[in-house]
Write a protein that holds these residues in place. Structure first.
Motif, PDB file in Angstrom:
ATOM      1  N   UNK A  47       0.824  -1.208   0.000  1.00  0.00           N
ATOM      2  CA  UNK A  47       0.000   0.000   0.000  1.00  0.00           C
ATOM      3  C   UNK A  47       0.857   1.256   0.000  1.00  0.00           C
ATOM      4  N   UNK A  48       1.910   1.273   0.788  1.00  0.00           N
ATOM      5  CA  UNK A  48       2.802   2.437   0.815  1.00  0.00           C
ATOM      6  C   UNK A  48       3.387   2.698  -0.570  1.00  0.00           C
ATOM      7  N   UNK A  49       3.786   1.635  -1.258  1.00  0.00           N
ATOM      8  CA  UNK A  49       4.365   1.801  -2.592  1.00  0.00           C
ATOM      9  C   UNK A  49       3.308   2.254  -3.596  1.00  0.00           C
ATOM     10  N   UNK A  50       2.102   1.678  -3.481  1.00  0.00           N
ATOM     11  CA  UNK A  50       1.017   2.093  -4.370  1.00  0.00           C
ATOM     12  C   UNK A  50       0.680   3.563  -4.143  1.00  0.00           C
ATOM     13  N   UNK A  51       0.541   3.969  -2.887  1.00  0.00           N
ATOM     14  CA  UNK A  51       0.195   5.358  -2.573  1.00  0.00           C
ATOM     15  C   UNK A  51       1.266   6.321  -3.045  1.00  0.00           C
ATOM     16  N   UNK A  52       2.522   5.898  -2.983  1.00  0.00           N
ATOM     17  CA  UNK A  52       3.606   6.766  -3.404  1.00  0.00           C
ATOM     18  C   UNK A  52       3.524   7.087  -4.891  1.00  0.00           C
ATOM     19  N   UNK A  53       3.104   6.108  -5.694  1.00  0.00           N
ATOM     20  CA  UNK A  53       3.083   6.279  -7.146  1.00  0.00           C
ATOM     21  C   UNK A  53       1.712   6.677  -7.695  1.00  0.00           C
ATOM     22  N   UNK A  54       0.664   6.461  -6.913  1.00  0.00           N
ATOM     23  CA  UNK A  54      -0.702   6.600  -7.409  1.00  0.00           C
ATOM     24  C   UNK A  54      -1.136   8.049  -7.560  1.00  0.00           C
ATOM     25  N   UNK A  55      -1.779   8.351  -8.672  1.00  0.00           N
ATOM     26  CA  UNK A  55      -2.513   9.602  -8.837  1.00  0.00           C
ATOM     27  C   UNK A  55      -3.882   9.384  -8.188  1.00  0.00           C
ATOM     28  N   UNK A  56      -4.219  10.201  -7.195  1.00  0.00           N
ATOM     29  CA  UNK A  56      -5.462   9.985  -6.449  1.00  0.00           C
ATOM     30  C   UNK A  56      -6.707  10.079  -7.327  1.00  0.00           C
ATOM     31  N   UNK A  57      -6.575  10.687  -8.475  1.00  0.00           N
ATOM     32  CA  UNK A  57      -7.713  10.752  -9.385  1.00  0.00           C
ATOM     33  C   UNK A  57      -8.066   9.369  -9.929  1.00  0.00           C
ATOM     34  N   UNK A  58      -7.172   8.408  -9.729  1.00  0.00           N
ATOM     35  CA  UNK A  58      -7.410   7.039 -10.193  1.00  0.00           C
ATOM     36  C   UNK A  58      -7.674   6.085  -9.030  1.00  0.00           C
ATOM     37  N   UNK A  59      -7.868   6.627  -7.858  1.00  0.00           N
ATOM     38  CA  UNK A  59      -8.088   5.790  -6.681  1.00  0.00           C
ATOM     39  C   UNK A  59      -9.430   5.075  -6.762  1.00  0.00           C
ATOM     40  N   UNK A  60      -9.383   3.762  -6.673  1.00  0.00           N
ATOM     41  CA  UNK A  60     -10.612   2.980  -6.657  1.00  0.00           C
ATOM     42  C   UNK A  60     -10.998   2.619  -5.237  1.00  0.00           C
ATOM     43  N   UNK A  61     -11.869   1.642  -5.103  1.00  0.00           N
ATOM     44  CA  UNK A  61     -12.245   1.153  -3.774  1.00  0.00           C
ATOM     45  C   UNK A  61     -11.184   0.180  -3.271  1.00  0.00           C
ATOM     46  N   UNK A  62     -10.762   0.373  -2.042  1.00  0.00           N
ATOM     47  CA  UNK A  62      -9.728  -0.474  -1.454  1.00  0.00           C
ATOM     48  C   UNK A  62     -10.271  -1.104  -0.183  1.00  0.00           C
ATOM     49  N   UNK A  63     -10.183  -2.425  -0.106  1.00  0.00           N
ATOM     50  CA  UNK A  63     -10.625  -3.140   1.088  1.00  0.00           C
ATOM     51  C   UNK A  63      -9.387  -3.587   1.859  1.00  0.00           C
ATOM     52  N   UNK A  64      -9.202  -3.026   3.041  1.00  0.00           N
ATOM     53  CA  UNK A  64      -8.021  -3.314   3.851  1.00  0.00           C
ATOM     54  C   UNK A  64      -8.477  -3.672   5.258  1.00  0.00           C
ATOM     55  N   UNK A  65      -7.925  -4.727   5.821  1.00  0.00           N
ATOM     56  CA  UNK A  65      -8.332  -5.125   7.162  1.00  0.00           C
ATOM     57  C   UNK A  65      -7.807  -4.136   8.196  1.00  0.00           C
ATOM     58  N   UNK A  66      -8.428  -4.158   9.366  1.00  0.00           N
ATOM     59  CA  UNK A  66      -8.136  -3.171  10.401  1.00  0.00           C
ATOM     60  C   UNK A  66      -6.683  -3.199  10.861  1.00  0.00           C
ATOM     61  N   UNK A  67      -6.096  -4.384  10.973  1.00  0.00           N
ATOM     62  CA  UNK A  67      -4.709  -4.458  11.438  1.00  0.00           C
ATOM     63  C   UNK A  67      -3.766  -3.759  10.469  1.00  0.00           C
ATOM     64  N   UNK A  68      -4.033  -3.881   9.172  1.00  0.00           N
ATOM     65  CA  UNK A  68      -3.207  -3.203   8.170  1.00  0.00           C
ATOM     66  C   UNK A  68      -3.410  -1.691   8.223  1.00  0.00           C
ATOM     67  N   UNK A  69      -4.660  -1.281   8.458  1.00  0.00           N
ATOM     68  CA  UNK A  69      -4.934   0.156   8.588  1.00  0.00           C
ATOM     69  C   UNK A  69      -4.170   0.753   9.761  1.00  0.00           C
ATOM     70  N   UNK A  70      -4.143   0.026  10.872  1.00  0.00           N
ATOM     71  CA  UNK A  70      -3.454   0.549  12.048  1.00  0.00           C
ATOM     72  C   UNK A  70      -1.951   0.679  11.806  1.00  0.00           C
ATOM     73  N   UNK A  71      -1.377  -0.313  11.136  1.00  0.00           N
ATOM     74  CA  UNK A  71       0.053  -0.238  10.834  1.00  0.00           C
ATOM     75  C   UNK A  71       0.346   0.894   9.851  1.00  0.00           C
ATOM     76  N   UNK A  72      -0.507   1.030   8.867  1.00  0.00           N
ATOM     77  CA  UNK A  72      -0.341   2.099   7.881  1.00  0.00           C
ATOM     78  C   UNK A  72      -0.424   3.459   8.555  1.00  0.00           C
TER      79      UNK A  72
END
Length: 270
Positions: free
Chosen positions: A193-218
């Motif tokens: 996710x960190x690598x995707x966010x670094x390169x991603x143009x937010x205008x292309x952001x789709x729906x992302x399903x991430x479990x709570x433990x990953x959200x907390x670490x992020x």
């Protein structure tokens, strides 16, 4: 001189008895401060243009450090971001982060479009934690503090596993992890996710399903990163930290990775 710009209102403060000063993020002139006279009056013609999050077309005269609104028109009100608690909390944080982290001359068209995409995603009801974490990466990059994620910041090794070090500048390999005893051991999903966010143009952001433990670490990884490199005391973040129960996380040791979760962006699985 008369200016005409598109802009997003990222700050709105009272000025005198009936006026407001707004800070606009524009794609052509960076950040601009504009006085909106009479904005606090009930029958104000331009009161709605002075509301936080408004995206509009603004015409203003400017001779000194502040402009004075001449006319304007709302393009998108983003009213959804002023309703309830969650939407306003995340949108206010994104706006204040932009205002505080980026100097006037650093604000460029790309960041304007990223913030607008952030507001659109929040208004559409996409997961606000994921949207804002992605936007934090955009702001960090715009401010000149993007983390190195694809190789060890110390020796350049490209094979993992890595730990995330906010003080060292990003990834640390197993041989160099001694350089930061507080470096975080993150799930592989979080690294992706960190690598995707670094390169991603937010205008292309789709729906992302991430479990709570990953959200907390992020969240923890980016909080540490921004505290170390931007060092901002944001009123909106204090509320957001309570909302996300970040205080409980501070004393929590990150656990070893669980089975990988599925996460999808507009570009496909990550």
């Amino acid at each position: 001189m008369l200016y005409r710009v598109e802009g997003l209102v990222i700050r709105s403060t009272d000025y005198g008895e009936g006026n407001k000063i707004i800070t606009l993020l524009t794609p052509t002139h960076g950040k601009q401060g504009v006085i909106v006279r009479g904005a606090k009056k009930l029958k104000s013609r331009y009161g709605s243009l002075a509301q936080l999050f408004t995206y509009g077309d603004f015409s203003y005269y400017k001779t000194g450090s502040l402009g004075t609104l001449n006319s304007g028109e709302i393009i998108t009100s983003f009213q959804e971001l002023r309703q309830g608690l969650e939407g306003p909390a995340y949108a206010a944080y994104a706006a204040e982060l932009t205002d505080r982290a980026i100097n006037d001359d650093e604000a460029a068209a790309y960041l304007f479009h990223q913030l607008k995409a952030c507001q659109i995603a929040l208004a559409e009801g996409k997961d606000p934690q994921i949207v804002v974490r992605a936007y934090e990466m955009k702001v960090s990059s715009a401010a000149g503090y993007a983390p190195l994620l694809d190789e060890c910041v110390s020796c350049g090794r490209q094979e993992g596993p890595f730990r995330f070090s906010s003080t060292a500048g990003g990834a640390l390999c197993s041989s160099c992890k001694y350089r930061d005893s507080s470096a975080l051991e993150l799930e592989e999903t979080v690294w992706k996710l960190l690598r995707v966010f670094s390169a991603l143009d937010l205008r292309r952001l789709g729906n992302i399903a991430v479990r709570d433990s990953s959200k907390r670490q992020l969240q923890l990884a980016l909080r540490r990163w921004m505290d170390n490199h931007l060092s901002l005391n944001l009123k909106s973040r204090n509320f957001l930290d309570q909302w996300e129960k970040y205080g409980d996380l501070l004393g929590e040791r990150i656990k070893r990775p669980e089975p990988a979760a599925e996460a999808e962006t507009g570009d496909g699985p990550v």
